[in-house]
Design an enzyme around this catalytic site. Structure first.
Site, PDB file in Angstrom:
ATOM      1  CB  CYS A  88      -0.902   0.003   1.239  1.00 30.87           C
ATOM      2  SG  CYS A  88      -1.942   1.479   1.383  1.00 30.87           S
TER       3      CYS A  88
ATOM      4  CB  THR B 159      -2.748   5.032   1.196  1.00 29.09           C
ATOM      5  OG1 THR B 159      -3.522   4.176   0.354  1.00 29.09           O
ATOM      6  CG2 THR B 159      -3.625   6.174   1.681  1.00 29.09           C
TER       7      THR B 159
END
Length: 302
Positions: free
Chosen positions: A135, A137
């Site tokens: 991830c 993000t």
């Protein structure tokens, strides 16, 4: 729990997980026909799996179609950002349509939103924004929350209303899973720890005489190209793709995790898993592991 990613939330993973009475969140990209075929061949696995869904009408209708033919006990409503009115409305719609199902909803990282989801119909709230191994993000958006802090705060909020939480992401070793349970998580979900096994999605490739498998985040460009035709013009990908050494059957990894968890309980005097929070004290350290000879174990684990 195995995460509902293409490369971990597979039917093959569910078969292996069921042997240890563990839960697999099946990724949402299987067809209804594939669900039916799996159920006909492995009916006993159904009680340990969740059907996954996004928040579109198509997602809702697909879950309904699956439930019409298979009595799956868990529904996992999964979005990267659980902080939207649309998400809460979809959760309420799902609860109204399936009053007797166990509904998982996420992801969020704060107590207030955890309470909102429980009050809106979630039995289990999925906690974690940004901690996953594939991830990006936090890098792309600057948004996130330290996973241990999120688990501590969200579990307190959920338990106060009779709900439960999943710590989703951030685990790299069996000890991390023990810490998540010690921080009052009711379930722990992992993706990277279960990637690159026989039961994982993707093909085995050989590079320089060694075997590898690809693992990618579900908000990565690879995943969006596979399922959505590519990254939309208005957004950026929030995941990455990596090539991992092939790891063989997942049963060996599960045995290592469960063995570590049992040993954790022995060390701290917890007679059962739910007693771990009562026996846990967290201490901030600058270094946890002695890596004078490196972090790689060159011997067998089993």
């Amino acid at each position: 729990m195995a995460a509902n990613m293409d490369t971990t939330g597979t039917f093959e993973m569910a078969i292996a997980f069921t042997q240890s009475k563990l839960i697999t969140c099946i990724h949402k990209h299987y067809s209804i026909e594939e669900w039916v075929n799996f159920y006909q061949q492995h009916p006993k696995c159904i009680e340990n799996i969740a059907v996954s869904s996004g928040t579109s009408d198509d997602d809702f209708n697909k879950v309904k179609a699956i439930m019409d033919v298979i009595d799956v006990p868990f529904i996992c409503i999964d979005v990267a950002n659980g902080y939207s009115e649309h998400f809460v409305q979809h959760l309420r719609r799902t609860r109204e349509a399936f009053p007797d199902k166990i509904i998982i909803a996420g992801n969020v990282v704060t107590g207030e939103m955890t309470e909102e989801l429980v009050l809106s119909g979630a039995d289990i709230v999925k906690v974690g924004i940004g901690p996953g191994s594939v991830c990006t993000t936090r890098k792309k958006t600057g948004v996130g929350y330290p996973q241990l802090s999120a688990v501590l705060e969200c579990s307190d909020a959920a338990h106060g209303l009779g709900g439960h939480i999943i710590s989703d992401g951030g685990c790299t070793c069996p000890g991390d899973i023990s810490k998540a349970f010690g921080a009052c998580a009711d379930f722990v979900m992992a993706g990277g720890m279960f990637a690159a096994h026989d039961e994982s999605g993707g093909n085995v490739v050989e590079l320089n005489g060694k075997l590898y498998k690809q693992f990618y985040g579900m908000s990565s460009a690879v995943a969006m190209k596979l399922h959505s035709g590519g990254v939309a013009d208005y957004r950026a990908s929030e995941g990455k793709a990596v090539t991992l050494p092939y790891r063989g059957p997942v049963a060996d990894t599960l045995a290592d995790i469960l063995g570590g968890l049992r040993s954790t309980c022995t060390y701290v005097g917890a007679s059962k898993l739910k007693d771990l929070p009562k026996r846990t004290t967290f201490i901030r350290v600058t270094q946890q592991i002695n890596e004078v000879f490196g972090s790689r174990d060159e011997g067998p684990t089993r």
